[in-house]
Design a protein around this motif. Structure first.
Motif, mmCIF file in Angstrom:
data_model
loop_
_atom_site.group_PDB
_atom_site.id
_atom_site.type_symbol
_atom_site.label_atom_id
_atom_site.label_comp_id
_atom_site.label_asym_id
_atom_site.label_seq_id
_atom_site.Cartn_x
_atom_site.Cartn_y
_atom_site.Cartn_z
ATOM 1 N N UNK A 54 -16.734 77.900 -45.645
ATOM 2 C CA UNK A 54 -17.950 77.248 -45.633
ATOM 3 C C UNK A 54 -18.303 76.700 -44.132
ATOM 4 N N UNK A 55 -17.139 76.082 -43.280
ATOM 5 C CA UNK A 55 -17.743 75.591 -42.155
ATOM 6 C C UNK A 55 -17.917 76.703 -40.929
ATOM 7 N N UNK A 58 -21.349 77.835 -41.585
ATOM 8 C CA UNK A 58 -22.177 76.774 -41.342
ATOM 9 C C UNK A 58 -22.413 76.892 -39.722
ATOM 10 N N UNK A 59 -21.487 76.794 -38.988
ATOM 11 C CA UNK A 59 -21.782 76.850 -37.608
ATOM 12 C C UNK A 59 -22.096 78.458 -36.887
ATOM 13 N N UNK A 79 -23.682 68.069 -50.785
ATOM 14 C CA UNK A 79 -22.600 67.438 -51.692
ATOM 15 C C UNK A 79 -20.927 67.589 -50.827
ATOM 16 N N UNK A 81 -18.965 68.283 -47.130
ATOM 17 C CA UNK A 81 -19.051 67.568 -46.059
ATOM 18 C C UNK A 81 -20.060 67.837 -44.844
ATOM 19 N N UNK A 82 -20.216 69.261 -44.695
ATOM 20 C CA UNK A 82 -21.213 69.918 -43.630
ATOM 21 C C UNK A 82 -22.288 70.298 -44.372
ATOM 22 N N UNK A 83 -23.453 69.673 -44.714
ATOM 23 C CA UNK A 83 -24.349 70.186 -45.635
ATOM 24 C C UNK A 83 -25.211 71.297 -44.804
ATOM 25 N N UNK A 84 -25.366 72.498 -45.198
ATOM 26 C CA UNK A 84 -26.388 73.451 -44.573
ATOM 27 C C UNK A 84 -26.912 74.304 -45.588
ATOM 28 N N UNK B 69 -6.804 72.106 -46.828
ATOM 29 C CA UNK B 69 -7.902 71.507 -46.376
ATOM 30 C C UNK B 69 -8.920 71.065 -47.624
ATOM 31 N N UNK B 73 -10.217 67.579 -48.593
ATOM 32 C CA UNK B 73 -11.625 67.458 -48.905
ATOM 33 C C UNK B 73 -12.092 66.626 -49.925
ATOM 34 N N UNK B 86 -14.548 61.493 -45.848
ATOM 35 C CA UNK B 86 -15.661 62.223 -45.416
ATOM 36 C C UNK B 86 -15.427 62.953 -44.099
ATOM 37 N N UNK B 87 -15.772 64.186 -44.042
ATOM 38 C CA UNK B 87 -15.674 64.972 -42.502
ATOM 39 C C UNK B 87 -16.462 64.117 -41.636
ATOM 40 N N UNK B 89 -18.312 65.193 -39.295
ATOM 41 C CA UNK B 89 -19.441 65.854 -38.796
ATOM 42 C C UNK B 89 -20.281 65.867 -40.121
ATOM 43 N N UNK B 90 -21.415 65.026 -40.198
ATOM 44 C CA UNK B 90 -22.043 65.053 -41.377
ATOM 45 C C UNK B 90 -23.555 65.408 -41.289
ATOM 46 N N UNK B 92 -26.595 67.604 -38.407
ATOM 47 C CA UNK B 92 -26.765 68.714 -37.282
ATOM 48 C C UNK B 92 -26.515 68.201 -36.043
ATOM 49 N N UNK B 98 -18.509 69.853 -33.650
ATOM 50 C CA UNK B 98 -17.835 70.607 -34.960
ATOM 51 C C UNK B 98 -17.604 71.884 -34.223
ATOM 52 N N UNK B 99 -18.383 72.585 -33.482
ATOM 53 C CA UNK B 99 -18.018 73.918 -33.091
ATOM 54 C C UNK B 99 -16.872 73.823 -32.209
ATOM 55 N N UNK B 102 -13.645 73.642 -34.468
ATOM 56 C CA UNK B 102 -13.481 74.675 -35.284
ATOM 57 C C UNK B 102 -12.829 75.725 -34.388
#
Lengths: 400, 205
Positions: A54-55, A58-59, A79, A81-84, B69, B73, B86-87, B89-90, B92, B98-99, B102
């Protein structure tokens, strides 16, 4: 729509996947020339967790992903952590998962209810309920049942079956989360008492004598989705031509995967060390539909359908069913606009466009009523319940 | 449930989950140097939920290759005793960090309600050390490779000297010319030559 020729230079599409049999459609598209036919090079990246898939989608590390059918809805509704916002132009087949319990639990089920039959959701549910009652009387810990992710078909099917059998998934059992390849080991080590996971991990556990397969997804909700192709909504918007070509390659790949004559090549590709890395013997059962369940060999039509019928059609009503489960199990709150937003994630229009180009038929409707009927008794839930998407769209409220 | 959120004056409890024990201890050292004393490391998946219940960490740092992971989560959905992680990074606006995280192969979770600026330094440190560690590992790998190439080239030279009656220097140039002509590394050419010679002379590898 592109012409049927190898367009040079090819454009690379990176697809993230988890080691499961229903990753076959993108894997075969990459390996057997379907991507090249449409001027694409598919780079496959195997991942270790759904959160990573997912992450990285997303990125932008991935252009597309093999994802749990409910996860794009959860990500779009914020819902996770990183919503996209994600879109789903295609379902990667129907069926493909099963429920396995430890030898101890199966023996207890047979003792409690000698007439129990594997792959019969009614008697297996009744037997499991008896086992749970006996354990409670003895003061033993509740059974630990693992699923791969909270926003997975596995979680919802397991809970649906338990609840319909009079077992409260939150009170009467403990639901744990484990990545698919770890399920057989966890069962063998007695860290869990059972699991619901995609193939080949049920067959792997059964062949290692770590557990017994008691029920398939097909018996709970026939011809229902499990994994989907997910794209970032903004990427899909900006790369319409690439999406079209990817869809054509994947639909042709799905037809190849579904062809019985190609069973053995498919087994070989999927057992490769860079894809699943398990023996062909563990992969063949789900692909052929001939599984060894808790009480012996069964032939299960539709165990894992890659194509045919509406196996690749992303019904908006399925998106709503998943939303209904999120609300039912208190993962999501029933917001008035949630139904519209969930339905918008699934994009049957994108599927229809590609199917028409290939001369395949596709349903004209975006929604359908989930229920068995006189003409198609194989559709619908095992307990005879129906799901009417209209219930969710306007008010988005559902009783638990 | 009582409010267990850490106040800004309290020391943060940090849990590092990494199957690579060496890397985990490098991260732990980095956190200790930054003044964090309550740091715990877990390198096996077994008993993770229990460990999180017992330690009640404010921050969880986890390597991305770690299959736990998905569990981390959703710990709060699995165990009622666990505060919701919670992560980091929430939205944009966090896309850059975040990049970076990762790409470095690390991710972090904080308990709901913890001020983000308090923990950003922790993630920055983890990202830097993960990147440094993988560079170190790459360097080690290339050193090992160079050493093996060197050994293969020495053996190949000896074989050529014996078979073709050339000097050591001429043998070296033969291998180099072959490598350049075929666009391969000298080590590869040397290894191919050694294994062919082994086959012909019947020497078991």
């Amino acid at each position: 729509m592109p012409e049927l020729r190898d367009i040079q230079p090819r454009e690379t599409i990176r697809i993230g996947f988890m080691p499961l049999l229903d990753a076959a459609i993108p894997v075969v598209a990459a390996r057997c020339g379907f991507a090249r036919k449409y001027g694409l090079e598919i780079e496959l990246v195997r991942e270790t967790s759904w959160a990573n898939v997912r992450d990285r989608l997303a990125i932008g590390h991935f252009d597309a992903a093999h994802l749990l059918a409910p996860l794009p809805i959860a990500a779009t509704l914020g819902l996770t952590p990183y919503d996209v916002p994600l879109v789903v132009p295609m379902t990667l087949g129907h069926g493909g998962n099963a429920i396995t319990v430890s030898e101890t639990v199966w023996q207890a089920m047979v003792t409690a209810m000698p007439e129990v039959v594997a792959n019969d959701p009614v008697t297996t549910g009744q037997a499991l309920k008896q086992v749970i009652l006996v354990r409670r009387q003895r003061g033993e810990a509740p059974l630990a049942l693992a699923v791969v992710h909270p926003y997975s078909s596995h979680n919802y099917e397991l809970r649906y079956w338990l609840a319909a059998s009079g077992i409260d998934p939150d009170e009467d059992v403990a639901i744990a989360i484990l990545p698919p390849p770890y399920m057989p080991d966890a069962l063998a080590a007695r860290r869990i008492d059972g699991f619901c996971v995609g193939e080949p991990w049920n067959s792997v556990a059964a062949q290692r004598s770590a557990g017994r397969i008691i029920l398939t997804k097909q018996a709970i909700w026939p011809a229902s989705p499990d994994k989907v192709l997910a794209l970032r909504a903004d990427w899909a918007e900006a790369h319409g031509d690439l999406v079209d070509r990817l869809m054509l390659a994947l639909i042709e790949s799905a037809l190849w995967c579904a062809e019985p004559a190609y069973l053995e090549p498919l087994v070989e590709i999927m057992s490769g060390p860079d894809i699943l890395g398990v023996d062909a013997e563990s992969i063949r059962p789900a692909l052929s539909g001939a599984l060894v369940l808790a009480d012996g060999p069964h032939v299960i039509p539709g165990m894992l359908d890659f194509a045919g019928g509406d196996a690749n059609f992303p019904w908006k009503s399925h998106a709503l069913w998943y939303l209904a489960q999120m609300i039912r199990w208190r993962q999501a709150s029933p917001a008035p606009e949630a139904g519209e937003r969930a339905a918008a994630v699934y994009r049957p229009d994108l599927y229809r466009k590609a199917a028409m180009h290939l001369g395949l038929s596709a349903p004209e409707a975006d929604f359908r009523h989930e229920a068995g009927s006189a003409t198609k008794p194989s559709l619908g839930f095992f307990d005879g319940m129906t799901f009417d998407p209209e219930d969710l769209l306007p008010g988005c409220c559902i009783a638990r | 449930m009582p409010d267990q959120r850490p106040s800004d004056s309290q020391a943060l409890s940090i849990l590092v989950i990494d199957e690579d024990e060496i890397r985990a201890s490098i991260i732990r050292e980095g956190l200790r140097e930054a003044g964090h004393q309550r740091v715990h490391v877990i390198s096996v998946m077994d008993g993770l939920v229990r460990a999180v219940e017992d330690l009640a960490p404010d921050v969880i740092v986890i390597d991305l290759a770690n299959p736990s992971r998905d569990l981390v989560e959703h710990l709060s959905q699995v165990s009622r005793a666990v505060r919701r992680p919670v992560a980091m990074f929430v939205d944009q606006s966090d896309a850059g960090i975040m990049e970076a995280a990762i790409s470095a192969g690390v991710s972090a979770y904080v308990v709901d309600g913890l001020r983000k600026d308090r923990v950003k330094a922790i993630l920055d440190m983890a990202v830097a050390r993960f990147t440094a560690y993988s560079r170190l590992r790459d360097e080690l790998e290339s050193t090992r490779q160079a050493l093996e190439d060197r050994k293969a080239i020495d053996r190949a030279k000896a074989i050529l000297q014996k078979l073709r009656g050339v000097s050591e220097e001429e043998a070296y140039h033969l291998i180099r010319r072959k490598a350049m002509a075929e666009n391969r590394r000298m080590g590869e050419v040397a290894r191919a030559l050694v294994s062919t010679a082994d086959l012909l002379t019947g020497t078991d590898p």
